[in-house]
Design an enzyme around this catalytic site. Structure first.
Site, PDB file in Angstrom:
ATOM      1  N   GLY A 250       0.813  -1.214   0.000  1.00 18.34           N
ATOM      2  CA  GLY A 250       0.000   0.000   0.000  1.00 18.34           C
ATOM      3  C   GLY A 250       0.843   1.259   0.000  1.00 18.34           C
ATOM      4  O   GLY A 250       2.016   1.229  -0.380  1.00 18.34           O
TER       5      GLY A 250
ATOM      6  N   HIS B 205       2.373   4.557  -4.924  1.00 14.78           N
ATOM      7  CA  HIS B 205       2.978   5.690  -5.633  1.00 14.78           C
ATOM      8  C   HIS B 205       3.177   5.284  -7.093  1.00 14.78           C
ATOM      9  O   HIS B 205       2.825   4.159  -7.484  1.00 14.78           O
ATOM     10  CB  HIS B 205       4.289   6.113  -4.965  1.00 14.78           C
ATOM     11  CG  HIS B 205       5.252   4.987  -4.751  1.00 14.78           C
ATOM     12  ND1 HIS B 205       5.848   4.295  -5.786  1.00 14.78           N
ATOM     13  CD2 HIS B 205       5.719   4.399  -3.616  1.00 14.78           C
ATOM     14  CE1 HIS B 205       6.648   3.368  -5.309  1.00 14.78           C
ATOM     15  NE2 HIS B 205       6.573   3.387  -3.984  1.00 14.78           N
TER      16      HIS B 205
ATOM     17  N   GLY C 274       5.545   4.225  -8.726  1.00 21.01           N
ATOM     18  CA  GLY C 274       6.260   2.951  -8.929  1.00 21.01           C
ATOM     19  C   GLY C 274       5.265   1.803  -8.978  1.00 21.01           C
ATOM     20  O   GLY C 274       5.295   0.967  -9.892  1.00 21.01           O
ATOM     21  N   HIS C 275       4.363   1.770  -7.985  1.00 22.28           N
ATOM     22  CA  HIS C 275       3.337   0.715  -7.985  1.00 22.28           C
ATOM     23  C   HIS C 275       2.431   0.858  -9.216  1.00 22.28           C
ATOM     24  O   HIS C 275       2.041  -0.136  -9.829  1.00 22.28           O
ATOM     25  CB  HIS C 275       2.446   0.830  -6.741  1.00 22.28           C
ATOM     26  CG  HIS C 275       3.180   0.691  -5.444  1.00 22.28           C
ATOM     27  ND1 HIS C 275       3.334   1.732  -4.568  1.00 22.28           N
ATOM     28  CD2 HIS C 275       3.785  -0.380  -4.885  1.00 22.28           C
ATOM     29  CE1 HIS C 275       4.009   1.313  -3.504  1.00 22.28           C
ATOM     30  NE2 HIS C 275       4.300   0.040  -3.670  1.00 22.28           N
TER      31      HIS C 275
ATOM     32  N   GLN D 114       7.655  -9.493   7.916  1.00 21.61           N
ATOM     33  CA  GLN D 114       8.891  -9.060   7.265  1.00 21.61           C
ATOM     34  C   GLN D 114       9.519  -7.853   7.963  1.00 21.61           C
ATOM     35  O   GLN D 114      10.497  -7.289   7.471  1.00 21.61           O
ATOM     36  CB  GLN D 114       8.674  -8.800   5.778  1.00 21.61           C
ATOM     37  CG  GLN D 114       7.817  -7.594   5.434  1.00 21.61           C
ATOM     38  CD  GLN D 114       7.500  -7.544   3.943  1.00 21.61           C
ATOM     39  OE1 GLN D 114       6.678  -8.293   3.437  1.00 21.61           O
ATOM     40  NE2 GLN D 114       8.156  -6.650   3.220  1.00 21.61           N
TER      41      GLN D 114
ATOM     42  N   GLY E 266       9.119  -4.279  -8.445  1.00 24.40           N
ATOM     43  CA  GLY E 266       9.979  -3.177  -8.891  1.00 24.40           C
ATOM     44  C   GLY E 266      11.454  -3.480  -8.668  1.00 24.40           C
ATOM     45  O   GLY E 266      11.827  -4.175  -7.720  1.00 24.40           O
TER      46      GLY E 266
ATOM     47  N   VAL F 215      10.976   3.568 -10.686  1.00 23.71           N
ATOM     48  CA  VAL F 215      10.437   4.868 -11.111  1.00 23.71           C
ATOM     49  C   VAL F 215      11.049   5.933 -10.192  1.00 23.71           C
ATOM     50  O   VAL F 215      11.132   5.741  -8.972  1.00 23.71           O
ATOM     51  CB  VAL F 215       8.896   4.884 -11.036  1.00 23.71           C
ATOM     52  CG1 VAL F 215       8.344   6.256 -11.400  1.00 23.71           C
ATOM     53  CG2 VAL F 215       8.325   3.821 -11.975  1.00 23.71           C
TER      54      VAL F 215
ATOM     55  N   LEU G  93      11.329   6.370  -6.153  1.00 26.20           N
ATOM     56  CA  LEU G  93      10.075   6.428  -5.392  1.00 26.20           C
ATOM     57  C   LEU G  93      10.034   5.273  -4.401  1.00 26.20           C
ATOM     58  O   LEU G  93      10.398   4.142  -4.711  1.00 26.20           O
ATOM     59  CB  LEU G  93       8.875   6.350  -6.334  1.00 26.20           C
ATOM     60  CG  LEU G  93       8.715   7.513  -7.305  1.00 26.20           C
ATOM     61  CD1 LEU G  93       7.351   7.450  -7.987  1.00 26.20           C
ATOM     62  CD2 LEU G  93       8.862   8.858  -6.611  1.00 26.20           C
TER      63      LEU G  93
ATOM     64  N   SER H  12       7.607   4.178  -0.630  1.00 24.19           N
ATOM     65  CA  SER H  12       6.604   4.597   0.357  1.00 24.19           C
ATOM     66  C   SER H  12       7.295   5.248   1.549  1.00 24.19           C
ATOM     67  O   SER H  12       6.736   6.136   2.198  1.00 24.19           O
ATOM     68  CB  SER H  12       5.785   3.395   0.819  1.00 24.19           C
ATOM     69  OG  SER H  12       5.202   2.773  -0.311  1.00 24.19           O
TER      70      SER H  12
END
Ligand code: PAF
Length: 296
Positions: free
Chosen positions: A31, A34, A36-37, A61, A147, A176, A184, A186
């Site tokens: 979530g 941005h 990139g996602h 994680q 990514g 990205v 980018l 989060s």
């Protein structure tokens, strides 16, 4: 766009889709979406008949002193962005849905996970491959998209999919960046304005290594020194690692005379830990294997 919190109705929905012979693309995320996602959603939309996104901040994680509680969460915005990208369905499970009482079986990532992020974040990759294996099993997608920013994560997931004969393509797409070069992430949301400025040094260091390779430098030690020196030229930046490694195995390399390489950085800017990387391919040398490949 459909949203599912539980595995069972998602499976029912997907069973029908699969019967129609549709190609399913999966984009797992934590979530705080941005660009990139969104680039992963777009590629999945382009390649597949049906796109499933997942939003799950996976507790297994995160280490005990890491940012699980503070990790940015904004589900309404994520849903809006995913819908704008024509994602067909978003799977947004609770922690209890993914790890119900009595949960006890995990996946252990192998030697690719031992160094770098694995060394700095013990247990991190076991948490990643466990949740990703669960998502692969739940969705049974044909392709899954990740990514390049988390380069080691991609290699570890790709290795897991091959080792465990998971019948899907694991695809990596380029990082990205902002116009400034900042990758980018989060976690960029944690950066104060002056820290964001300082964080640009990661891109500068990677660019310096690319330029050095273009100018003929082939020694990994020299390239690593250049990365470190560039990073440390910026006040307030602490280096966890700045290395040049084999792009497939992540093993140390002496020279780029006859191989490409990956330059991998992890630094702390204030309290924020940032990753970035680039592939280094000297002229005339075979570039790294194509990103993402069939695992069936
Ligand atoms: O890269 C991430 O966002 C996460 O590590 C992933 C792959 C979604 C697993 O939780």
């Amino acid at each position: 766009m459909r949203t599912f919190q539980q595995v069972s109705p998602l499976r029912t929905y997907l069973r029908e889709i699969r019967r129609e012979g549709k190609i399913i693309g999966l984009v797992p995320t934590m979530g705080a979406l941005h660009e990139g996602h969104l680039s992963l959603f777009r590629r999945a939309r382009n390649d597949c008949d049906l796109v499933i996104g997942t939003v799950f901040v996976n507790p297994t994680q995160f280490g005990p002193n890491e940012d699980l509680d503070a990790y940015p969460r904004n589900l309404p915005k994520d849903m809006q962005l995913a819908a704008q990208e024509h994602v067909d369905a978003l799977f947004v499970p609770t922690v209890e849905e993914m790890y119900p009482n009595g949960f006890q079986t995990t996946v252990h990532a192998g030697s690719l996970s031992a160094d770098l992020e694995g060394k700095h974040r013990p247990g991190h990759f076991d948490g990643v491959v466990t949740v990703v294996a669960k998502l692969f099993n739940i969705v049974q997608a044909d392709r899954a998209y990740f990514g390049q920013k988390d380069y080691q994560q991609f290699l570890v997931i790709d290795q897991m999919a091959r080792d465990l004969n998971m019948p899907l393509d694991v695809v990596m797409l380029p990082t990205v960046r902002e116009a400034s070069g900042l990758a980018l992430s989060s976690r960029n949301a944690y950066l104060q304005p002056d820290e964001k400025e300082a964080a640009l040094v990661l891109y500068r260091a990677l660019e310096a290594s690319r330029e050095a390779v273009a100018a003929g430098e082939r020694s990994s030690a020299t390239l690593e020194a250049l990365l470190r020196q560039t990073l440390l030229s910026c006040h307030g930046v602490k280096v966890d690692y700045a290395v040049v490694r084999h792009p497939d195995t992540l093993e140390p390399l002496e020279s780029l005379e006859d191989t490409s390489a990956a330059a991998l950085l992890a630094v702390r800017v204030g309290r924020t830990r940032l990753l970035d990387n680039t592939l280094l391919t000297p002229p005339g040398v075979q570039p790294p294997r194509p990103m993402g490949h069939r695992t069936t």
